[in-house]
Scaffold this motif. Structure first.
Motif, short mmCIF file in Angstrom:
data_model
loop_
_atom_site.label_atom_id
_atom_site.label_comp_id
_atom_site.label_asym_id
_atom_site.label_seq_id
_atom_site.Cartn_x
_atom_site.Cartn_y
_atom_site.Cartn_z
N ALA A 47 0.71 -1.30 -0.21
CA ALA A 47 -0.03 -0.11 -0.07
C ALA A 47 1.05 1.32 -0.01
N ILE A 48 2.10 1.31 0.37
CA ILE A 48 3.05 2.43 0.45
C ILE A 48 4.28 2.32 -0.40
N ASP A 49 4.36 3.17 -1.21
CA ASP A 49 5.61 3.06 -2.13
C ASP A 49 6.83 3.32 -1.12
N PRO A 50 7.94 2.54 -1.43
CA PRO A 50 9.40 2.53 -0.67
C PRO A 50 9.72 3.96 -1.01
N ASP A 51 10.32 4.62 0.16
CA ASP A 51 10.69 6.00 0.17
C ASP A 51 12.23 5.79 0.26
N PRO A 52 12.90 6.05 -0.87
CA PRO A 52 14.37 5.72 -1.06
C PRO A 52 15.38 6.83 -0.28
N THR A 57 16.99 1.05 1.67
CA THR A 57 17.03 -0.40 1.68
C THR A 57 15.83 -1.27 1.53
N THR A 58 15.70 -2.12 0.47
CA THR A 58 14.74 -3.01 0.34
C THR A 58 15.10 -4.54 0.34
N LEU A 59 14.71 -5.40 1.19
CA LEU A 59 14.84 -6.68 1.33
C LEU A 59 14.26 -7.39 0.04
N THR A 60 15.01 -7.98 -0.74
CA THR A 60 14.20 -8.82 -1.88
C THR A 60 14.46 -10.28 -1.61
N THR A 61 13.48 -10.86 -1.78
CA THR A 61 13.58 -12.41 -1.49
C THR A 61 12.44 -13.17 -2.42
N GLN A 62 12.38 -14.33 -2.20
CA GLN A 62 11.64 -15.41 -3.09
C GLN A 62 11.33 -16.53 -2.37
N SER A 63 9.99 -17.29 -2.85
CA SER A 63 9.35 -18.31 -2.25
C SER A 63 8.69 -19.15 -3.15
N THR A 64 8.03 -20.04 -2.71
CA THR A 64 7.11 -20.94 -3.38
C THR A 64 5.86 -20.77 -2.50
N TYR A 65 4.65 -21.52 -2.76
CA TYR A 65 3.33 -21.31 -1.75
C TYR A 65 3.93 -22.05 -0.32
N GLU A 66 4.70 -22.83 -0.46
CA GLU A 66 5.15 -23.57 0.97
C GLU A 66 5.71 -22.65 1.81
N CYS A 75 9.23 -9.42 7.29
CA CYS A 75 8.45 -8.11 7.40
C CYS A 75 8.34 -7.56 8.88
N ARG A 76 8.13 -8.42 9.74
CA ARG A 76 8.25 -8.20 11.15
C ARG A 76 9.57 -7.80 11.55
N LEU A 77 10.86 -8.48 11.11
CA LEU A 77 12.32 -8.23 11.42
C LEU A 77 12.80 -7.50 10.79
N PHE A 78 12.71 -7.35 9.55
CA PHE A 78 13.39 -6.36 8.61
C PHE A 78 13.11 -4.99 8.76
N ARG A 79 11.96 -4.81 8.84
CA ARG A 79 11.19 -3.62 9.09
C ARG A 79 11.43 -2.34 8.20
N GLY A 80 11.55 -2.83 6.77
CA GLY A 80 11.53 -1.97 5.87
C GLY A 80 10.69 -2.69 4.62
N VAL A 118 4.97 -4.96 1.56
CA VAL A 118 5.14 -6.14 0.60
C VAL A 118 4.80 -5.96 -0.64
N THR A 119 5.67 -6.05 -1.64
CA THR A 119 5.13 -6.15 -3.08
C THR A 119 5.49 -7.36 -3.61
N TRP A 120 4.53 -8.09 -4.24
CA TRP A 120 5.03 -9.51 -4.83
C TRP A 120 4.76 -9.39 -6.37
N HIS A 121 5.55 -10.43 -6.84
CA HIS A 121 5.77 -10.49 -8.26
C HIS A 121 5.35 -12.39 -8.30
N ILE A 122 4.79 -12.56 -9.38
CA ILE A 122 4.44 -14.11 -9.67
C ILE A 122 5.35 -14.51 -10.92
N VAL A 123 5.86 -15.59 -10.65
CA VAL A 123 6.46 -16.32 -11.67
C VAL A 123 5.89 -17.73 -11.92
#
Length: 563
Positions: A47-52, A57-66, A75-80, A118-123
């Motif tokens: 809902a909020i655009d990152p403020d540069p 700093t943006t945390l980039t990560t990846q996952s599957t549904y599992e 999100c709770r611990l990185f706080r960004g 959190v912004t989500w991208h689907i692959v």
């Protein structure tokens, strides 16, 4: 898709948002081909655009549904801001979308973090496109992710797998288990494939910094303009003051603790003791950063190797029936000032490093660098926010910060005053004086300070500007503490506390930049009870006073114009 490829998608798209108008509908995401894969960039937006500027700093990560539930802890611990790429081919696609939306439901402060940041991208494999016939949606339209969202309510503990299977049928066979209990957990966990490290390590000259090492329970990113962060610092012997500060300060607190060698484990235990056994504001609103000399890294936890990854690895057994001093005694720390770790190794206190660390980690626009023994007057934060709403309508052609006068009270005073009425009564009785009145009265001498004392605000919680002034030659030694932003000059990290003069170059720089000092009419700071008197300083101070004064002169000559 390989982990490396999915990570690359999240990294490339960390701050990109593209809007395209198609047949009257605004499509916020883009589709692209990356080899054999289709990527839906920015498919579900935070809902909020990152403020540069304030959140560089943006945390980039990846996952599957599992592993989508791991993002909760990120999100709770990185706080960004987070950018997450999810690999979801075929039947996994609607399941992943529903799990994402389940996390986004605002059932707790942690879910709000997911919703906001959190912004989500689907692959997915181009040969295995999404399963489309979901929730009554037919055809091959993936235009709106909400089309895939079923009905669930995270206000109750539910098995998401069962709910989603009831929507999509028996073909959805998965072992994922997740409930609202999982979302509200604050436990920092590791798995064989994913270690969550929420803090960052930094080197600042001779010192190592662990930023956000022990985070507050609540996130403050949504308070950018509606609160003020107190940024403070200290050694283990000052940690107990945080309870008095946070009970008066209504906003978040960012505290840097200097803890070299053996003092590191002690500081960690005292922080956890305060989090668990003092006012809840310590746990919910205070974030801790650790600073130590790189040459004197933390001592090993009992029976273990050096491992700063998880602060709770340093914890010993204690309970809240024990006193603060009893926790210190468990570490056999000498109470003789000449026998402490710092004294034995002749280490000076890097107060300006700690000041800057605490400021850099603030998540609000407005910050106030306050020493750990100074307690604010009540209602200061809420009053200041209202003042700033009025100030936005005023145009000034100079930078300005907002100053809080500082006082000391006699040790017989049970509790420091919380409002100006209480302060005035103590002043009249001789139980309160301006800060450093007997040791350096000019250090807190500002224009019209007697009139400031006599000025009566309309109410105890109203806040305005008493006068706007500059730090002129007549007030060379004035060291005001103020509310400002991180646009203000940083403190010179070459200058330490032990040799004094630690804020003087900061004020010289602000003076040269044309800063005005707006003195607040109904806000103040009070030192912990006990009025300082002139007396002999300890030997450690004498050792560093001359080098610090010499360095001050050098730094000042670099700042001041040649003419």
């Amino acid at each position: 898709m390989t982990t490396k490829q999915t990570k690359r998608v999240a990294h490339v798209l960390r701050n990109r948002k593209i809007y395209t108008e198609v047949t009257g509908n605004i499509i916020w995401w883009t589709s692209e081909q990356r080899g054999q894969y289709t990527v839906l960039n920015n498919y579900i937006l935070g809902a909020i655009d990152p403020d540069p500027v304030n959140q560089p700093t943006t945390l980039t990560t990846q996952s599957t549904y599992e592993t989508i539930d791991h993002v909760v802890k990120h999100c709770r611990l990185f706080r960004g801001p987070l950018s997450v790429a999810v690999y979801a081919p075929g039947d996994d696609f609607p399941l992943a979308i529903n799990l994402i939306y389940f996390l986004r439901e605002q059932c707790s402060p942690i879910n709000r973090c997911i919703y906001l940041h959190v912004t989500w991208h689907i692959v997915y494999d181009s040969e295995h496109p999404p399963y489309y016939d979901a929730v009554g949606v037919s055809g091959s339209s993936i235009t709106f992710p909400e089309n895939y969202v079923g009905s669930f309510d995270c206000k109750h503990d539910i098995n998401v797998n069962v709910k989603i299977q009831s929507i999509y049928g028996d073909q959805m066979t998965t072992s994922i288990q997740m409930s609202s209990n999982d979302i509200t957990t604050t436990t920092k966990t590791t798995t064989s494939s994913n270690t969550i490290i929420w803090w960052t390590r930094q080197t600042r000259g001779l010192y190592t910094v662990l930023n956000n090492y022990i985070p507050a329970d609540l996130d403050h990113y949504d308070q950018l303009d509606t609160s003020v962060t107190m940024t403070t610092q200290g050694t283990y012997s000052f940690i107990h003051h945080i309870e008095h500060q946070c009970q008066r300060w209504e906003g978040p607190i960012s505290m840097a603790v200097y803890a070299p060698g053996d003092e590191f484990a002690l500081a960690i235990n005292l922080i956890y003791y305060m989090k668990q056994c003092s006012n809840p504001c310590v746990r919910t609103r205070t974030t801790w950063h650790l600073v130590y000399d790189t040459l004197y890294s933390p001592a090993r936890p009992a029976g273990g190797a050096v491992n700063t990854s998880f602060p709770d690895s340093y914890l010993i057994a204690f309970n809240c029936s024990e006193s603060y001093q009893q926790i210190i005694d468990k570490f056999n720390i000498s109470q003789n000032s000449s026998q402490t770790f710092r004294s034995v190794h002749k280490l000076t206190y890097p107060i300006n490093v700690c000041r800057n660390v605490a400021r850099l980690n603030a998540k609000t626009r407005y910050v106030s660098a306050i020493d750990s023994e100074l307690y604010p007057s009540g209602g200061l934060v809420s009053g200041f926010v209202k003042l700033m709403e009025r100030e936005r309508n005023i145009s000034r052609n100079y930078p300005v910060v907002y100053v809080m006068p500082i006082f000391e009270v006699d040790e017989s005073v049970a509790e420091a005053p919380t409002n100006k009425s209480e302060l005035s009564k103590l002043m009249a009785k001789g139980k309160a004086v301006f800060f450093h009145h007997y040791t350096c009265d000019s250090c807190q001498s500002f224009p019209n300070r007697k009139q400031w004392l006599n000025y009566k605000p309309k109410t105890n919680d109203s806040l305005g500007i008493f006068l706007i002034t500059q730090r002129t030659r007549m007030m060379t030694y004035w060291e005001p503490l103020y509310i400002g932003t991180n646009n203000e000059p940083w403190y010179d990290e070459r200058i330490n506390w032990d040799g004094k003069l630690d804020k003087m170059t900061h004020m010289i720089e602000m003076c040269l930049l044309g800063y005005r000092l707006a003195i607040l009419d109904n806000a103040f700071l009070v030192h912990a009870p006990g009025i300082k008197r002139s007396g002999r300083q300890n030997d450690q101070v004498f050792i560093v006073v001359f080098p610090n004064a010499k360095l001050y002169n050098t730094v000042s000559s670099q700042i001041l114009p040649n003419n």
